[in-house]
Design a protein around this motif. Structure first.
Motif, PDB file in Angstrom:
ATOM      1  N   GLY A 123      63.953  33.236   1.570  1.00  0.00           N
ATOM      2  CA  GLY A 123      64.449  34.483   1.004  1.00  0.00           C
ATOM      3  C   GLY A 123      63.328  35.351   0.491  1.00  0.00           C
ATOM      4  O   GLY A 123      62.159  34.957   0.444  1.00  0.00           O
ATOM      5  N   ARG A 129      67.734  41.944   1.622  1.00  0.00           N
ATOM      6  CA  ARG A 129      68.933  41.584   2.388  1.00  0.00           C
ATOM      7  C   ARG A 129      68.845  40.166   2.954  1.00  0.00           C
ATOM      8  O   ARG A 129      69.853  39.588   3.337  1.00  0.00           O
ATOM      9  N   ASN A 130      67.642  39.614   3.045  1.00  0.00           N
ATOM     10  CA  ASN A 130      67.473  38.276   3.568  1.00  0.00           C
ATOM     11  C   ASN A 130      67.412  37.232   2.452  1.00  0.00           C
ATOM     12  O   ASN A 130      67.004  36.096   2.685  1.00  0.00           O
ATOM     13  N   SER A 131      67.814  37.629   1.267  1.00  0.00           N
ATOM     14  CA  SER A 131      67.763  36.723   0.130  1.00  0.00           C
ATOM     15  C   SER A 131      69.146  36.574  -0.491  1.00  0.00           C
ATOM     16  O   SER A 131      69.929  37.524  -0.518  1.00  0.00           O
ATOM     17  N   HIS A 132      69.440  35.375  -0.978  1.00  0.00           N
ATOM     18  CA  HIS A 132      70.655  35.204  -1.770  1.00  0.00           C
ATOM     19  C   HIS A 132      70.538  36.012  -3.065  1.00  0.00           C
ATOM     20  O   HIS A 132      69.438  36.232  -3.585  1.00  0.00           O
ATOM     21  N   SER A 167      78.270  34.102   0.409  1.00  0.00           N
ATOM     22  CA  SER A 167      77.647  34.054   1.727  1.00  0.00           C
ATOM     23  C   SER A 167      77.120  32.655   2.025  1.00  0.00           C
ATOM     24  O   SER A 167      76.783  31.889   1.112  1.00  0.00           O
ATOM     25  N   ARG A 177      74.133  31.126   4.708  1.00  0.00           N
ATOM     26  CA  ARG A 177      73.036  31.658   5.518  1.00  0.00           C
ATOM     27  C   ARG A 177      72.378  30.556   6.337  1.00  0.00           C
ATOM     28  O   ARG A 177      72.191  29.434   5.848  1.00  0.00           O
ATOM     29  N   TRP A 236      68.959  29.488   8.392  1.00  0.00           N
ATOM     30  CA  TRP A 236      67.531  29.794   8.352  1.00  0.00           C
ATOM     31  C   TRP A 236      66.777  28.973   9.389  1.00  0.00           C
ATOM     32  O   TRP A 236      67.194  27.881   9.764  1.00  0.00           O
ATOM     33  N   MET A 269      65.619  34.169   7.958  1.00  0.00           N
ATOM     34  CA  MET A 269      67.060  34.042   8.059  1.00  0.00           C
ATOM     35  C   MET A 269      67.496  34.407   9.475  1.00  0.00           C
ATOM     36  O   MET A 269      67.147  35.462   9.997  1.00  0.00           O
ATOM     37  N   ASN A 314      70.924  34.152  10.513  1.00  0.00           N
ATOM     38  CA  ASN A 314      72.222  34.814  10.467  1.00  0.00           C
ATOM     39  C   ASN A 314      72.863  34.579   9.098  1.00  0.00           C
ATOM     40  O   ASN A 314      72.470  33.670   8.363  1.00  0.00           O
ATOM     41  N   CYS A 315      73.864  35.389   8.818  1.00  0.00           N
ATOM     42  CA  CYS A 315      74.560  35.310   7.530  1.00  0.00           C
ATOM     43  C   CYS A 315      76.051  35.562   7.758  1.00  0.00           C
ATOM     44  O   CYS A 315      76.421  36.485   8.487  1.00  0.00           O
ATOM     45  N   GLU A 365      79.470  36.395   5.658  1.00  0.00           N
ATOM     46  CA  GLU A 365      80.025  36.806   4.372  1.00  0.00           C
ATOM     47  C   GLU A 365      81.405  36.172   4.183  1.00  0.00           C
ATOM     48  O   GLU A 365      82.203  36.101   5.130  1.00  0.00           O
TER      49      GLU A 365
END
Length: 332
Positions: free
Chosen positions: A49, A56-59, A83, A85, A87, A94, A96-97, A99
């Motif tokens: 992250g 946006r790539n972080s929790h 979310s 994620r 990695w 990352m 994909n994520c 939601e």
């Protein structure tokens, strides 16, 4: 046994997991950055992250769960930011994520690493949902399996794969353990041996049995296929995590009282010890001190040379067993 203390998190540890080879240790906490460490010396290899919550790539919330596949290729994390994620372990990027409508409480890869299961909490009017996704096509609208737990049903608090790719075992906040068939999305078995929340489930090395920990102050050993309870390990305080040794007939339990009561308790009382029990005889034979709060997650090294623990104090501790551990003879 001199442990290595790892301090890479700002808040309480929620989960730790070794990769299959045991050379890497992954950790998550109530902060938003999962970490990965070299298990041999405790050096931090990296984080998953960005540097802040706006990345946006972080929790952006507490990371409740994590898992790494058998090839140490992909890493999975689920968090309170609604979310889950996926990695890349090598690059830390990352992939994909997905939601969700509520916090992701549990997650795990199947034996091959091609499937990933995760569950979302029952909160804010949203139901608890069990999801199974194909890692090769990790899209929210393409579930392999999806089960919605009814409003009056128990929330999933722990999860593990069994039967390689065929089944999932879930632990619930009412103490139930349920077995699910992935292909049919049906519940095939359920037992109620625990009386309170199941906090953790971990498999044995050969996947023939698993151990569950619970807030009812016990950990229990179950047959993977039948969910028959074979052994019970009793303590005086809630058990947050338990693991089965890969080489010896030993189990380790970690726990303590509720986090809200920690400030009123002295560490000298011994409520935060890792406790070792004989797998067969159910008798405690050792305790290891160290954490300044409840142990939230514990796991044996896959090689059986030590174990790791993560606590409410924000520290991960790597323990390597002394030679006396391997020559120890349990007297029944």
């Amino acid at each position: 046994m001199k442990p290595i203390s790892l301090h890479g998190h700002d808040r309480a540890i929620t989960c730790i997991r070794y990769n299959r080879e045991g050379d890497l240790l992954f950790s998550s906490a109530k902060d938003h950055l999962p970490n990965v460490w070299y298990a041999i010396n405790g050096e931090r290899l990296g984080t998953f992250g960005g540097k802040n919550d706006r990345d946006r790539n972080s929790h952006s919330g507490a990371v409740w769960c994590l898992d790494v596949d058998w090839e140490t290729k992909n890493f999975l994390s689920g968090a309170a930011d609604n979310s889950v994620r996926l990695w890349d372990v090598c690059t830390g990027k990352m992939l994909n994520c997905i939601e969700t409508k509520s916090a992701v409480r549990t997650c795990g890869f199947s034996f091959s690493g091609n499937l990933a299961a995760f569950t979302s909490d029952k909160q804010m009017g949203h139901p608890c949902i069990i999801n199974v996704m194909d890692v090769r096509d990790f899209q929210a609208d393409k579930p392999v399996m999806q089960v919605v737990i009814p409003d009056k049903g128990p929330k999933v608090t722990s999860l593990v794969w069994s039967g390689i790719e065929e089944q999932i075992i879930t632990g619930h906040d009412n103490g139930d353990l349920a077995q699910w068939d992935v292909k049919s999305s049906q519940k095939t078995n359920i037992v109620s041996d625990h009386s309170k929340t199941v906090t953790d489930i971990q498999m044995s090395k050969d996947n023939s049995m698993f151990i569950s920990s619970s807030k009812d102050t016990t950990a229990k050993l179950f047959d993977t296929d039948t969910l028959e309870c074979m052994k019970t390990y009793k303590t005086e305080r809630p058990v947050n995590s338990a693991s089965i040794a890969p080489k010896f007939d030993h189990v380790v339990l970690g726990g303590g009282q509720e986090a809200m009561d920690v400030t009123t308790t002295s560490t000298r009382i011994g409520k935060f010890d890792a406790r070792f029990f004989h797998l067969v005889f159910e008798e405690e034979f050792a305790r290891v001190k160290g954490h300044f709060g409840p142990i939230n997650s514990v796991q044996f090294n896959p090689e059986g040379t030590g174990y790791a623990s993560g606590g409410e104090d924000g520290y991960v501790r790597l323990h390597t067993f002394d030679p006396t551990y391997f020559s120890f003879q349990f007297e029944c």
